[in-house]
Design an enzyme around this catalytic site. Sequence first.
Site, short mmCIF file in Angstrom:
data_model
loop_
_atom_site.label_atom_id
_atom_site.label_comp_id
_atom_site.label_asym_id
_atom_site.label_seq_id
_atom_site.Cartn_x
_atom_site.Cartn_y
_atom_site.Cartn_z
N ASP A 9 26.55 -16.65 6.73
CA ASP A 9 26.62 -15.20 6.97
C ASP A 9 28.05 -14.65 7.13
O ASP A 9 28.32 -13.89 8.07
CB ASP A 9 25.78 -14.82 8.20
CG ASP A 9 24.32 -15.17 8.04
OD1 ASP A 9 23.95 -15.69 6.98
OD2 ASP A 9 23.55 -14.91 8.98
N ASP A 47 22.61 -12.95 5.43
CA ASP A 47 21.60 -12.24 6.18
C ASP A 47 21.23 -11.05 5.27
O ASP A 47 22.13 -10.34 4.80
CB ASP A 47 22.25 -11.74 7.49
CG ASP A 47 21.32 -11.74 8.67
OD1 ASP A 47 20.38 -12.56 8.71
OD2 ASP A 47 21.53 -10.90 9.57
N HIS A 49 18.39 -8.27 5.15
CA HIS A 49 17.21 -7.66 5.77
C HIS A 49 16.72 -6.43 5.02
O HIS A 49 17.53 -5.61 4.57
CB HIS A 49 17.53 -7.23 7.20
CG HIS A 49 17.98 -8.34 8.10
ND1 HIS A 49 17.20 -9.44 8.36
CD2 HIS A 49 19.14 -8.52 8.81
CE1 HIS A 49 17.85 -10.24 9.20
NE2 HIS A 49 19.03 -9.71 9.48
N HIS A 62 21.98 -4.03 10.54
CA HIS A 62 23.08 -4.76 9.89
C HIS A 62 22.55 -5.48 8.66
O HIS A 62 21.37 -5.80 8.57
CB HIS A 62 23.68 -5.79 10.87
CG HIS A 62 22.67 -6.83 11.27
ND1 HIS A 62 21.77 -6.65 12.28
CD2 HIS A 62 22.40 -8.06 10.74
CE1 HIS A 62 20.99 -7.71 12.38
NE2 HIS A 62 21.34 -8.58 11.44
N LYS A 87 18.33 -14.93 3.57
CA LYS A 87 17.42 -15.17 4.70
C LYS A 87 17.20 -13.90 5.52
O LYS A 87 18.01 -12.96 5.43
CB LYS A 87 17.95 -16.30 5.57
CG LYS A 87 19.32 -15.98 6.13
CD LYS A 87 19.84 -17.14 6.91
CE LYS A 87 21.07 -16.70 7.67
NZ LYS A 87 20.87 -15.54 8.54
N CYS A 128 23.12 -17.67 14.07
CA CYS A 128 22.70 -18.30 12.81
C CYS A 128 23.36 -19.64 12.55
O CYS A 128 22.74 -20.53 11.97
CB CYS A 128 22.88 -17.33 11.66
SG CYS A 128 21.67 -15.99 11.75
#
Length: 191
Positions: A9, A47, A49, A62, A87, A128
């Site tokens: 990340d 990351d 989302h 974020h 992820k 993470c």
Amino acid sequence: MKSALILIDVQKDFCPGGALPAPDGFTIVPVINQLMDQFKWVIATKDWHPKGSIHFDKWPIHCVQYTEGAEFPIELDFEKINEIFLKGTGNLDDGYSAFDATNISLEKWLKERQIDTLYFCGIATDYCVLESAKHALRLGFNTYIITDAIAAINVQPDDGKNALENLQAKGAHLISSKKVITNLGLNLING
Ligand code: VGL
Ligand code: ZN
């Protein structure tokens, strides 16, 4: 032993000025750039989302998919990355561990290449990196944490430090980038 460097990340939102910054987010980028030259295999997680994720009940918004905050910092030599694992991609999915990536199975990808040793760097030490390295240990990978190439969010001041103690107790090896580069360089290139 076949090794990979895994960047967790390293994204704009986790760097100063981003939505959920680790204070040392930018400091580690030149270290990671140097490390990438030592490894045949360099992989990275993002990351990633969806806008409506329940993850944002716990965290500021974020690393939303396709937004600038989810990009690599421009200072990172990201062309050296062989594969990117996404992820936290579901609405109900925190995705703290790299092994929860949904676009490609990380475990399968590593096994297909006989990679049994992982060198972790990136953000965040206390979330993470911690969860991904714990998961790697559970799956039986030799697990190294490069201590000057990770950055913590430190919601509580000692979170990063505690994460490293926790990982060491579980069998992870702590190592400096200098040691990776000077002592191990040639072996790793054979990857
Ligand atoms: C992370 C908090 C929320 C991380 C991701 O990359 O460590 N931390 N989402
Ligand atoms: Zn997140």
